[in-house]
Design a protein around this motif. Sequence first.
Motif, short mmCIF file in Angstrom:
data_model
loop_
_atom_site.label_atom_id
_atom_site.label_comp_id
_atom_site.label_asym_id
_atom_site.label_seq_id
_atom_site.Cartn_x
_atom_site.Cartn_y
_atom_site.Cartn_z
N ASN A 34 4.33 -9.20 -10.16
CA ASN A 34 4.51 -7.82 -10.63
C ASN A 34 3.58 -6.83 -9.93
O ASN A 34 3.63 -5.63 -10.24
CB ASN A 34 4.27 -7.75 -12.14
CG ASN A 34 5.40 -8.37 -12.93
OD1 ASN A 34 6.49 -7.81 -13.03
ND2 ASN A 34 5.16 -9.55 -13.51
N VAL A 35 2.74 -7.31 -9.03
CA VAL A 35 1.80 -6.41 -8.35
C VAL A 35 2.54 -5.33 -7.56
O VAL A 35 2.00 -4.23 -7.35
CB VAL A 35 0.87 -7.22 -7.43
CG1 VAL A 35 1.61 -7.81 -6.23
CG2 VAL A 35 -0.30 -6.37 -6.95
N THR A 36 3.79 -5.61 -7.13
CA THR A 36 4.53 -4.60 -6.37
C THR A 36 4.80 -3.35 -7.20
O THR A 36 4.89 -2.24 -6.67
CB THR A 36 5.86 -5.17 -5.87
OG1 THR A 36 6.55 -5.80 -6.97
CG2 THR A 36 5.64 -6.21 -4.78
N PHE A 37 4.92 -3.50 -8.54
CA PHE A 37 5.10 -2.33 -9.40
C PHE A 37 3.88 -1.42 -9.34
O PHE A 37 4.02 -0.19 -9.36
CB PHE A 37 5.35 -2.77 -10.85
CG PHE A 37 6.69 -3.37 -11.10
CD1 PHE A 37 7.71 -2.61 -11.65
CD2 PHE A 37 6.96 -4.70 -10.78
CE1 PHE A 37 8.96 -3.16 -11.89
CE2 PHE A 37 8.20 -5.26 -11.01
CZ PHE A 37 9.20 -4.49 -11.56
N PHE A 38 2.70 -2.01 -9.26
CA PHE A 38 1.46 -1.22 -9.21
C PHE A 38 1.27 -0.56 -7.85
O PHE A 38 0.54 0.43 -7.74
CB PHE A 38 0.27 -2.12 -9.53
CG PHE A 38 0.31 -2.72 -10.90
CD1 PHE A 38 -0.01 -1.98 -12.02
CD2 PHE A 38 0.70 -4.03 -11.08
CE1 PHE A 38 0.05 -2.53 -13.29
CE2 PHE A 38 0.75 -4.60 -12.35
CZ PHE A 38 0.43 -3.84 -13.45
N ILE A 39 1.91 -1.12 -6.82
CA ILE A 39 1.82 -0.52 -5.48
C ILE A 39 2.88 0.56 -5.31
O ILE A 39 2.57 1.69 -4.91
CB ILE A 39 2.00 -1.61 -4.40
CG1 ILE A 39 0.86 -2.63 -4.48
CG2 ILE A 39 2.05 -0.97 -3.01
CD1 ILE A 39 1.04 -3.83 -3.56
N PHE A 40 4.14 0.24 -5.63
CA PHE A 40 5.23 1.17 -5.38
C PHE A 40 5.20 2.38 -6.31
O PHE A 40 5.60 3.48 -5.91
CB PHE A 40 6.58 0.46 -5.52
CG PHE A 40 6.81 -0.61 -4.50
CD1 PHE A 40 6.03 -0.68 -3.36
CD2 PHE A 40 7.80 -1.56 -4.69
CE1 PHE A 40 6.24 -1.68 -2.41
CE2 PHE A 40 8.03 -2.55 -3.74
CZ PHE A 40 7.23 -2.62 -2.61
#
Length: 218
Positions: A34-40
Amino acid sequence: MPSVFAYQSSEVDWCEPNFQYSQLVAEFYNTFSNVTFFIFGPLMTFLMRPYIQQRSRYLYVLFVLFTVTGLFSMYFHMTLSFLGQMLDEIAILWLLASGYSIWLPRCYFPAFLGQNRTKNKELQHLIEVSTVIWALAFTSWISDRLLCSFWQWINFSYLHSIWHVLISFTFPYGMVILALVDSEYEMPNKTLKVRYWPRDTWPMGLPYVEMGDDHKSC
């Protein structure tokens, strides 16, 4: 009856083995994918800032909800708790409802699915790419649920984490598609140019829009 906060109090359990790497994290890959949510989320907020300021500052709420969805999903997969499941599902519903309320159509929506909109090659390309990514994401999700024994047999039970990464990519594409369609009704004097981060020349990137004056008519 276990507490809603308790680990594994949810009836939902994904294919990934539990507590394989840590006694504190039930599903390791499903949690940290889910780290991509925090990046995008923050990145798209920055890239779309000119559009947001002219269209609606409520769009900031949409980006916050997108990031919160990733946070609640991380909490759910870390604990497999009933509370985590509810927070995850409610966040998704709020994200979808907020996007619809912001881009609520004024007439003939969703007209972009008709021929008059898909004549725009840039818009058509975005729709095609987002459809492919969504299809791959959905395939990963459904395969994890229905073919778990097979993936465990070949020691690759991480398709739900792939779903997280792929579905997070569909958010920027979906937002830009809706922004392009919405601008025909709500911002007729502006031209939205699609750009890609980090470079337009890369075969894959995060789409966003740049603003320009055109004085076009509806």
